[in-house]
Write a protein that holds these residues in place. Sequence first.
Motif, mmCIF file in Angstrom:
data_model
loop_
_atom_site.group_PDB
_atom_site.id
_atom_site.type_symbol
_atom_site.label_atom_id
_atom_site.label_comp_id
_atom_site.label_asym_id
_atom_site.label_seq_id
_atom_site.Cartn_x
_atom_site.Cartn_y
_atom_site.Cartn_z
ATOM 1 N N LEU A 110 -28.172 -17.347 -65.580
ATOM 2 C CA LEU A 110 -29.032 -18.516 -65.315
ATOM 3 C C LEU A 110 -29.590 -18.563 -63.628
ATOM 4 C CD1 LEU A 110 -29.942 -21.250 -66.608
ATOM 5 C CD2 LEU A 110 -27.707 -22.199 -65.718
ATOM 6 N N PHE A 111 -28.896 -18.275 -62.897
ATOM 7 C CA PHE A 111 -29.155 -18.444 -61.568
ATOM 8 C C PHE A 111 -30.626 -17.559 -61.402
ATOM 9 C CE2 PHE A 111 -29.631 -16.939 -57.088
ATOM 10 C CZ PHE A 111 -29.677 -18.207 -56.498
ATOM 11 N N ILE A 112 -30.590 -16.111 -61.916
ATOM 12 C CA ILE A 112 -31.745 -15.261 -61.966
ATOM 13 C C ILE A 112 -32.777 -15.996 -62.550
ATOM 14 C CG2 ILE A 112 -32.395 -12.909 -62.346
ATOM 15 C CD1 ILE A 112 -29.597 -11.952 -62.031
ATOM 16 N N LYS A 113 -32.688 -16.440 -63.644
ATOM 17 C CA LYS A 113 -33.519 -16.934 -64.395
ATOM 18 C C LYS A 113 -34.363 -18.079 -63.726
ATOM 19 C CE LYS A 113 -31.930 -15.905 -69.157
ATOM 20 N NZ LYS A 113 -31.279 -16.558 -70.471
ATOM 21 N N ILE A 114 -33.454 -18.884 -63.171
ATOM 22 C CA ILE A 114 -34.137 -20.231 -62.370
ATOM 23 C C ILE A 114 -34.944 -19.632 -61.276
ATOM 24 C CG2 ILE A 114 -33.507 -22.161 -61.010
ATOM 25 C CD1 ILE A 114 -31.088 -22.617 -62.855
ATOM 26 N N LEU A 115 -34.243 -18.541 -60.555
ATOM 27 C CA LEU A 115 -34.881 -17.958 -59.414
ATOM 28 C C LEU A 115 -36.162 -17.274 -59.864
ATOM 29 C CD1 LEU A 115 -34.370 -17.580 -56.406
ATOM 30 C CD2 LEU A 115 -33.537 -15.319 -57.037
ATOM 31 N N ILE A 116 -36.276 -16.690 -60.822
ATOM 32 C CA ILE A 116 -37.623 -15.896 -61.311
ATOM 33 C C ILE A 116 -38.536 -17.166 -61.685
ATOM 34 C CG2 ILE A 116 -38.838 -14.715 -62.926
ATOM 35 C CD1 ILE A 116 -36.226 -12.940 -63.146
ATOM 36 N N ILE A 145 -22.737 -25.203 -65.085
ATOM 37 C CA ILE A 145 -21.280 -24.880 -64.900
ATOM 38 C C ILE A 145 -20.476 -25.736 -65.957
ATOM 39 C CG2 ILE A 145 -19.437 -25.069 -63.395
ATOM 40 C CD1 ILE A 145 -21.123 -24.601 -60.922
ATOM 41 N N TYR A 146 -20.847 -26.996 -66.055
ATOM 42 C CA TYR A 146 -20.091 -27.816 -66.910
ATOM 43 C C TYR A 146 -20.314 -27.189 -68.419
ATOM 44 C CZ TYR A 146 -18.968 -31.870 -69.795
ATOM 45 O OH TYR A 146 -18.665 -32.749 -70.852
ATOM 46 N N THR A 147 -21.535 -27.163 -68.708
ATOM 47 C CA THR A 147 -21.852 -26.675 -70.067
ATOM 48 C C THR A 147 -21.386 -25.590 -70.493
ATOM 49 O OG1 THR A 147 -24.391 -25.978 -69.628
ATOM 50 C CG2 THR A 147 -24.059 -28.445 -70.397
ATOM 51 N N ASN A 148 -21.667 -24.464 -69.848
ATOM 52 C CA ASN A 148 -21.091 -23.077 -69.912
ATOM 53 C C ASN A 148 -19.758 -22.965 -69.984
ATOM 54 O OD1 ASN A 148 -23.526 -21.341 -70.179
ATOM 55 N ND2 ASN A 148 -23.953 -21.602 -67.751
ATOM 56 N N SER A 149 -18.949 -23.729 -69.155
ATOM 57 C CA SER A 149 -17.605 -23.855 -69.321
ATOM 58 C C SER A 149 -17.001 -24.373 -70.391
ATOM 59 C CB SER A 149 -16.907 -24.785 -68.071
ATOM 60 O OG SER A 149 -17.421 -25.851 -68.075
ATOM 61 N N ARG A 150 -17.592 -25.337 -71.103
ATOM 62 C CA ARG A 150 -17.634 -25.985 -72.448
ATOM 63 C C ARG A 150 -17.914 -25.160 -73.381
ATOM 64 N NH1 ARG A 150 -17.115 -31.460 -72.719
ATOM 65 N NH2 ARG A 150 -16.548 -31.254 -74.846
ATOM 66 N N THR A 151 -19.030 -24.289 -73.202
ATOM 67 C CA THR A 151 -19.169 -23.413 -74.304
ATOM 68 C C THR A 151 -18.291 -22.277 -74.233
ATOM 69 O OG1 THR A 151 -21.649 -23.769 -74.031
ATOM 70 C CG2 THR A 151 -21.184 -21.782 -74.868
ATOM 71 N N VAL A 152 -17.915 -21.755 -73.130
ATOM 72 C CA VAL A 152 -16.668 -20.780 -73.232
ATOM 73 C C VAL A 152 -15.512 -21.179 -73.855
ATOM 74 C CG1 VAL A 152 -15.093 -19.428 -71.804
ATOM 75 C CG2 VAL A 152 -17.686 -19.585 -71.055
ATOM 76 N N GLU A 153 -15.258 -22.402 -73.390
ATOM 77 C CA GLU A 153 -14.191 -23.048 -74.374
ATOM 78 C C GLU A 153 -14.203 -23.174 -75.468
ATOM 79 O OE1 GLU A 153 -13.410 -26.827 -71.921
ATOM 80 O OE2 GLU A 153 -12.839 -25.916 -70.203
ATOM 81 N N VAL A 189 -29.121 -28.025 -61.987
ATOM 82 C CA VAL A 189 -28.978 -27.529 -63.137
ATOM 83 C C VAL A 189 -27.797 -26.351 -63.008
ATOM 84 C CG1 VAL A 189 -30.203 -25.547 -64.511
ATOM 85 C CG2 VAL A 189 -31.864 -27.457 -63.598
ATOM 86 N N LEU A 190 -27.571 -26.098 -61.907
ATOM 87 C CA LEU A 190 -26.444 -25.012 -62.034
ATOM 88 C C LEU A 190 -25.205 -25.858 -62.136
ATOM 89 C CD1 LEU A 190 -27.135 -22.685 -59.047
ATOM 90 C CD2 LEU A 190 -27.011 -21.824 -61.264
ATOM 91 N N GLY A 191 -25.105 -27.086 -61.617
ATOM 92 C CA GLY A 191 -23.780 -27.884 -61.790
ATOM 93 C C GLY A 191 -23.767 -28.170 -63.122
ATOM 94 N N TYR A 192 -24.814 -28.662 -63.814
ATOM 95 C CA TYR A 192 -24.870 -29.159 -65.203
ATOM 96 C C TYR A 192 -24.424 -27.814 -66.254
ATOM 97 C CZ TYR A 192 -26.444 -30.494 -69.755
ATOM 98 O OH TYR A 192 -26.426 -30.891 -71.184
#
Length: 465
Positions: free
Chosen positions: A288-294, A27-35, A22-25
């Motif tokens: 996202l990591f904190i959400k996944i961790l929780i 990274i891709y989606t968030n980078s696309r979102t930021v772009e 999920v983190l890898g995906y």
Amino acid sequence: MSIQRKFLFSVAGVIGFFTLVVLGYSIYTNSRTVEAQIEKEQKAATSQIIDILRVTDTIMRDRVQSSMKLLMQRGAELGLPAQGDMIRVKATSAYQLLLGNQPQANNFALVDELTDVMGGTATLFSKTGSDFIRISTNVKNQGERAIGTRLATDGQAIKKIQQKQPFYGQVDILGNPYLTGYEPMLDGSGNVIGIWYVGYSADMKFLKEAIADSRILQSGFVALRDSNGSVRIHSDHVTTEQAESILRSSTDEWTITEVPFEFWNYDIVLAVSHDETEGLLAKALGILFIKILIAGGAILVTIYFLVKRIVGKPLNHFTDVVENIASGEGDLTFRFDSTRNDEFGRMANGFNLLLAKLQTTIQVVSSATDSLLQRSSELQATAVKSNNSIMSLTSQTDRIANAIDELQENASRVASNTSLANEAAQTADKDTTNSVSVLNMSISDIERQAEDVDASVAVINPNPV
């Protein structure tokens, strides 16, 4: 390690694996979102600036064309353009420019009357050699009319004029942007002897307000750069020096996007900070990591309690009972609850059958053990008797051993006496042999003597009775 812990660790491993996926995906989606966000903000800023530039250019171009038309019309009313003698315009030598019989050098009536009506600026240029000199103008430099100055030789306007073509567009006049019009001034022979010029200082108020408020993300900025590479307007959160320094330097810290505005030969420059982009991405991933961790922790805790309640509790019960039975102190009459309609119910039924068989086996073994104990007692009594008999035999054996010892001692004495007797017998034998020899000799002598007697008798008595 217990099965529950193994299961929980396995689930945690699966959650960890999917977290990485999920983190890898992400990274891709968030980078696309930021772009996409950057691209959206860039398009919005660019679109707004271009719209303002186009509106400004359209409005000012119409005014420039109207003003040029009026200037040339009033000039034509004065007469046909012609060149006169060489004159001095301030410190610059230039040819006199005549409209009809009226000289225009150092005469500002025509240009001032035009601007009184139309506003803006107006200039008459006289061609002197290859240069075009301002001989009449209301363009001011440091409060004075900029007569005696030359038209830039590397500009777009002069190139068009030399081809006897008009030029309408944005130019820098004495360092300021103007929307201008340049028309070639022709004499009666059709030769270019000067230039008609009108221009309006570009109204950059709305453009400045729009660019000043423009930002790409938080630290990125927007700038308007002229054809000379100078920053005209920029976002208000950076200084001119900072903007020019960033745009001049080829650094990996900024992404520079240029959008040309060809009508003015300007560039809209958009700068995006890499640090901010990476920071936004890191922040999004951190959240996202904190959400996944929780969420993962909540799932693990939920699974833990479910496993403990559904699996762990009955499993621990089975384990305790089996360990209790294995320790030898368990109650074999105990039976598990086999009424459950699940695996534990099936396992309870199997354990119950096992316990029943085990109980029966133990009963059989116990009965056999009792029989063996009885026989063992009998064998023990027999062993006691055997032991007593053995002890008696041992006593008798001891007495026999003593008698044997005595017999051996007597045998030894007899052997010794026998040896002596043997020697005596041998001696006696020798003596007997000698005696026999002597006896035989005596017998022989007696026999001879008898024979002699018989002979003597015969001699004495020749007739027998």
